[in-house]
Design a protein around this motif. Sequence first.
Motif, PDB file in Angstrom:
ATOM      1  N   ARG A  11    -108.763  43.657  72.760  1.00 12.07           N
ATOM      2  CA  ARG A  11    -107.800  42.782  72.107  1.00 12.07           C
ATOM      3  C   ARG A  11    -106.460  43.507  72.028  1.00 12.07           C
ATOM      4  O   ARG A  11    -106.420  44.724  71.898  1.00 12.07           O
ATOM      5  CB  ARG A  11    -108.278  42.338  70.730  1.00 12.07           C
ATOM      6  N   LYS A  12    -105.390  42.727  72.087  1.00 13.69           N
ATOM      7  CA  LYS A  12    -104.048  43.307  72.053  1.00 13.69           C
ATOM      8  C   LYS A  12    -103.545  43.499  70.630  1.00 13.69           C
ATOM      9  O   LYS A  12    -102.755  44.392  70.381  1.00 13.69           O
ATOM     10  CB  LYS A  12    -103.070  42.431  72.828  1.00 13.69           C
ATOM     11  N   ILE A  21    -112.835  41.549  79.502  1.00  7.13           N
ATOM     12  CA  ILE A  21    -111.820  41.885  80.498  1.00  7.13           C
ATOM     13  C   ILE A  21    -112.416  42.475  81.773  1.00  7.13           C
ATOM     14  O   ILE A  21    -111.702  42.686  82.743  1.00  7.13           O
ATOM     15  CB  ILE A  21    -110.753  42.838  79.918  1.00  7.13           C
ATOM     16  N   TYR A  40    -108.912  49.893  82.737  1.00  3.18           N
ATOM     17  CA  TYR A  40    -108.206  48.729  82.195  1.00  3.18           C
ATOM     18  C   TYR A  40    -107.026  49.132  81.311  1.00  3.18           C
ATOM     19  O   TYR A  40    -106.670  48.429  80.377  1.00  3.18           O
ATOM     20  CB  TYR A  40    -109.190  47.845  81.423  1.00  3.18           C
ATOM     21  N   ASP A  41    -106.369  50.236  81.615  1.00  2.00           N
ATOM     22  CA  ASP A  41    -105.270  50.728  80.787  1.00  2.00           C
ATOM     23  C   ASP A  41    -103.920  50.106  81.122  1.00  2.00           C
ATOM     24  O   ASP A  41    -102.893  50.511  80.585  1.00  2.00           O
ATOM     25  CB  ASP A  41    -105.179  52.255  80.863  1.00  2.00           C
ATOM     26  N   GLU A  42    -103.902  49.089  82.002  1.00  2.00           N
ATOM     27  CA  GLU A  42    -102.623  48.469  82.364  1.00  2.00           C
ATOM     28  C   GLU A  42    -102.010  47.669  81.212  1.00  2.00           C
ATOM     29  O   GLU A  42    -100.820  47.409  81.207  1.00  2.00           O
ATOM     30  CB  GLU A  42    -102.775  47.568  83.599  1.00  2.00           C
ATOM     31  N   GLN A  43    -102.814  47.291  80.254  1.00  2.00           N
ATOM     32  CA  GLN A  43    -102.335  46.560  79.077  1.00  2.00           C
ATOM     33  C   GLN A  43    -102.228  47.515  77.895  1.00  2.00           C
ATOM     34  O   GLN A  43    -102.883  48.549  77.857  1.00  2.00           O
ATOM     35  CB  GLN A  43    -103.303  45.420  78.731  1.00  2.00           C
ATOM     36  N   ASN A  44    -101.448  47.138  76.916  1.00  2.00           N
ATOM     37  CA  ASN A  44    -101.322  47.928  75.702  1.00  2.00           C
ATOM     38  C   ASN A  44    -102.349  47.414  74.679  1.00  2.00           C
ATOM     39  O   ASN A  44    -102.017  46.696  73.743  1.00  2.00           O
ATOM     40  CB  ASN A  44     -99.896  47.812  75.154  1.00  2.00           C
ATOM     41  N   TRP A  45    -103.614  47.782  74.874  1.00  2.00           N
ATOM     42  CA  TRP A  45    -104.700  47.269  74.039  1.00  2.00           C
ATOM     43  C   TRP A  45    -104.683  47.932  72.666  1.00  2.00           C
ATOM     44  O   TRP A  45    -104.501  49.134  72.549  1.00  2.00           O
ATOM     45  CB  TRP A  45    -106.061  47.530  74.694  1.00  2.00           C
TER      46      TRP A  45
END
Length: 97
Positions: A11-12, A21, A40-45
């Motif tokens: 979750r973000k 994901i 999956y570190d491309e997003q700022n989770w």
Amino acid sequence: MIEPVYEVFARKGRGEPLRHIGFVNAMTGDLARVYAWKTYDEQNWDEMCVVPRSAILPVDPDESQFVTRMGGHTDQGLVHTKATASYGGAEVVRENA
């Protein structure tokens, strides 16, 4: 040797639900956490979790009935819905109707 599969959820923000994901293959839960974070570190989770796929229990709608109380009136009885594969009811049968 076949590595177990771990499903990855994240979750973000705090108010958001966890969402699926992807998945990773790893020999241990600790390795699965590292692989998931690096993959999956491309997003700022804000949060990320891994769950062994073997721990997920599938729900087969053909094996059970879902029972719901209609309204607050006791004379209406129970409504049984035979679930379909898409979270819906194909048949509705009202008892005591």
